[in-house]
Design a protein around this motif. Structure first.
Motif, PDB file in Angstrom:
ATOM      1  N   ARG A 184       0.817  -1.219   0.000  1.00 36.88           N
ATOM      2  CA  ARG A 184       0.000   0.000   0.000  1.00 36.88           C
ATOM      3  C   ARG A 184       0.848   1.266   0.000  1.00 36.88           C
ATOM      4  O   ARG A 184       0.293   2.376  -0.065  1.00 36.88           O
ATOM      5  N   SER A 185       2.155   1.139   0.024  1.00 35.65           N
ATOM      6  CA  SER A 185       2.987   2.334  -0.070  1.00 35.65           C
ATOM      7  C   SER A 185       2.848   2.987  -1.449  1.00 35.65           C
ATOM      8  O   SER A 185       3.152   4.177  -1.595  1.00 35.65           O
TER       9      SER A 185
ATOM     10  N   GLU B  96       0.860   5.420   1.481  1.00 31.66           N
ATOM     11  CA  GLU B  96       0.639   5.081   2.888  1.00 31.66           C
ATOM     12  C   GLU B  96       1.862   4.404   3.499  1.00 31.66           C
ATOM     13  O   GLU B  96       2.624   3.724   2.815  1.00 31.66           O
TER      14      GLU B  96
ATOM     15  N   GLN C 177       2.889   2.018   7.001  1.00 29.84           N
ATOM     16  CA  GLN C 177       2.443   1.271   8.174  1.00 29.84           C
ATOM     17  C   GLN C 177       3.615   1.098   9.144  1.00 29.84           C
ATOM     18  O   GLN C 177       4.545   0.346   8.872  1.00 29.84           O
TER      19      GLN C 177
ATOM     20  N   PRO D  36       2.430  -4.938  12.665  1.00 26.15           N
ATOM     21  CA  PRO D  36       1.898  -3.576  12.521  1.00 26.15           C
ATOM     22  C   PRO D  36       1.645  -2.941  13.876  1.00 26.15           C
ATOM     23  O   PRO D  36       1.149  -3.588  14.795  1.00 26.15           O
TER      24      PRO D  36
ATOM     25  N   ASP E 217      -2.035   3.005  13.465  1.00 21.98           N
ATOM     26  CA  ASP E 217      -2.788   3.194  12.230  1.00 21.98           C
ATOM     27  C   ASP E 217      -1.860   3.457  11.050  1.00 21.98           C
ATOM     28  O   ASP E 217      -0.715   3.902  11.216  1.00 21.98           O
ATOM     29  N   MET E 218      -2.376   3.189   9.860  1.00 23.94           N
ATOM     30  CA  MET E 218      -1.667   3.510   8.630  1.00 23.94           C
ATOM     31  C   MET E 218      -1.536   5.038   8.519  1.00 23.94           C
ATOM     32  O   MET E 218      -2.480   5.774   8.830  1.00 23.94           O
TER      33      MET E 218
END
Length: 585
Positions: free
Chosen positions: A245-246, A250, A252, A263, A266-267
């Motif tokens: 998702r980078s 974003e 993490q 993790p 939050d993201m």
């Protein structure tokens, strides 16, 4: 146990938790001290045990490191009694709490092994040991643990402060391989050219290419991989990029729990430069997840089967597999029930693949073959809305999974209940917003539900184009169509032996117990006592169902068409005796 040798054995144990100590020659210094001590005291130095980059704070050097191997050798009588374990200081042995470190220390001594601390050349042995001999090790090991606890706290606080200011200052210079940190501006920058490679990977994945095929394309085009040491593009690395998702910008944060990164928090949005649109990211995720249900595989150069992982047997519900039986006229390509192919619990006949593909593409008008094949250049509004609907549904699915996990935290976690409850409310609000977006998109699709009149001649030409082995762009076109089918089809069942009672059950279970549909199967289906018909039923994502019945003697001769709307009402029936054989010659 092994008897004591004439010249006692010595074993050196070196542990360093970071590579910084290596740069200061700490490793060489400890080894030289072990050699010097062994020579001066008449010991035979047998072996060095090294734990480099291994922490003793939580006993990792004992559980999985070389110290654990040394203790295992002691337990298996592989180390002679009277041998020496040489260590720089006691904190090299352990930094755990005293209830773990002292028993470890005593265990080694009770095994007949002497421990020597080279920093002061103190020798600890089990012979004539009393309380005062254990008092100093107790103090040293306890202090080592306290220092590690304090260090862990300081590091944790430092990272916590960094995370508080994460929007002003980057947490770390570590970033995806297509980015680099500009230390002057404290921002991440795209490495020239690599953003185009990432976008190309996602565009290929969006067209239905799997990770292996994408890697093959990049390697054939001699596009260099991001790692200088890598020998070409690998499917595993491409999968990591597609799932990362980078690419959405974003980040993490993670923390280490028992040596494993997990993790933490939050993201963080807008942390990296965004390269990929979220709709495309979710759409690809949805398509790949569907393909993984029954396993993905490497495809041939012509992507032969458009219905891979979609088509099921109408009689037993197992997948229809693509079967190649050699060259025509005796051979050919077929779709065959997996169970029937195995001669297990099903006796369904085969359906010649070419005939099925022709009939399906011609009569399932919702595929909108014209617009589907134009997607690389221009997209219709309806096609764009359908893609948006897929991404919204995937987003809702992910949010609901997160909501279930958060509910479990509320029931089992000792975390602050108010915080967990606020997360539940936040996720629920996001799901509600997505449901509203979904309803709006479905409303627009309903307004645009009427497709333009089907031009049979144009469709027939496009089908021929999809089957032209001389077309250099054939693989891309067939992948686009196959990906479109993956997106829009909820279920597809083939009944090569006609609509038998067992087929009716499978179709009804896929579509729902509609009275109108049930009545149609009872009274509206053409008589097939001699097994002269073949049929398939497809349920689309919006709930519309079509059933097409063809003649067994002439599989390109359509006998009947049936359309049922998402409420189970029959909206279209048509009987015809037209054969498509002529346009295939």
């Amino acid at each position: 146990m092994i008897t004591k040798p004439h010249q006692p054995f010595a074993y050196s144990y070196v542990r360093m938790s970071t590579d910084m100590q290596l740069k200061g020659n700490s490793l060489q210094r400890q080894k030289e001290k072990s050699k010097e001590y062994s020579i001066r005291n008449g010991l035979l130095l047998i072996e060095d045990f090294e734990d480099i980059g291994v922490s003793a704070f939580k006993g990792k050097n004992v559980k999985t490191g070389m110290l654990g191997n040394f203790i295992s050798l002691i337990e298996n009588n592989k180390i002679p009694v009277g041998s020496y374990l040489l260590i720089e200081s006691l904190d090299r042995l352990s930094r755990e709490g005293i209830f773990e470190s002292i028993p470890l220390f005593i265990k080694i001594l009770k095994s007949g092994i002497k421990i020597v601390t080279l920093i002061d050349e103190q020798v600890y042995g089990a012979e004539n040991a009393d309380f005062k001999d254990l008092l100093y090790p107790l103090i040293v090991l306890s202090r080592a643990h306290e220092e590690s606890v304090a260090k862990s706290y300081r590091v944790g606080k430092a990272w916590a402060n960094k995370r508080k200011n994460i929007n002003e200052r980057k947490l770390t210079k570590v970033c995806p391989a297509w980015l680099k940190l500009n230390t002057d501006t404290n921002t991440f920058e795209v490495i020239p050219g690599r953003d185009d490679v990432v976008k190309r990977i996602f565009d290929l994945a969006d067209s239905g290419y799997g990770s292996y095929s994408i890697g093959r394309i990049l390697n054939n085009e001699c596009i260099p991989p991001f790692s200088e040491t890598s020998k070409g593009w690998h499917a595993s690395y491409i999968t990591r990029i597609i799932n990362n998702r980078s690419v959405l910008g974003e980040f993490q944060p993670h923390k280490y729990v028992n040596g494993t990164a997990q993790p933490d928090g939050d993201m963080v949005p807008d942390y990296f430069p965004q390269l990929i649109d979220e709709e495309q990211f979710l759409r690809i995720k949805h398509a790949r997840r569907k393909r993984q249900v029954e396993g993905a595989g490497r495809k041939g150069p012509l992507y032969r089967n458009l219905f891979s992982r979609i088509a099921k047997c109408a009689y037993c519900g197992t997948p229809m597999r693509f079967v190649y039986k050699g060259l025509p006229p005796k051979g050919g390509q077929y779709l065959r029930c997996t169970n029937a192919e195995r001669h297990f619990d099903c006796s369904a006949s085969s359906w010649r693949y070419e005939h099925f593909e022709n009939v399906f593409l011609l009569f399932v008008h919702e595929l909108d073959l014209v617009e589907t094949l134009k997607r690389a250049d221009e997209q219709s509004e309806r096609y764009t809305l359908e893609q948006k609907l897929v991404s919204i549904n995937e987003n809702i699915r992910g949010k609901r999974e997160l909501l279930n996990t958060t509910f479990e935290m509320l029931q089992t976690s000792n975390s602050a209940k108010a915080f967990v409850q606020s997360k539940i409310e936040e996720i629920s609000a996001e799901i509600l917003e997505l449901e509203n977006q979904k309803e709006a998109v479905e409303g627009k699709l309903k307004e645009d539900a009427s497709l333009p009149p089907v031009d049979d001649q144009q469709i027939k030409l496009l089908i021929k184009e999809l089957q032209d082995a001389d077309d250099v762009d054939l693989e891309r076109k067939r992948r686009i169509v196959a990906n479109r089918l993956q997106m829009m089809i909820k279920s597809l069942t083939l009944a090569p032996d006609g609509v038998r009672k067992d087929a009716e059950k499978i179709v009804l279970s896929q579509f729902g117990s509609s009275e109108a549909l049930f009545d149609f199967f009872e009274t509206g289906s053409p008589s097939d006592e001699a097994g002269t018909y073949m049929s398939f039923s497809v349920v689309l994502l919006d709930g519309i169902m079509r059933r097409v019945t063809v003649s067994r003697g002439d599989p390109l001769k359509v006998i009947e068409l049936l359309t049922v709307d998402k409420h189970g009402l029959i909206t279209e029936t048509e009987q015809t005796h037209e054969s498509l054989s002529e346009w295939k010659t």
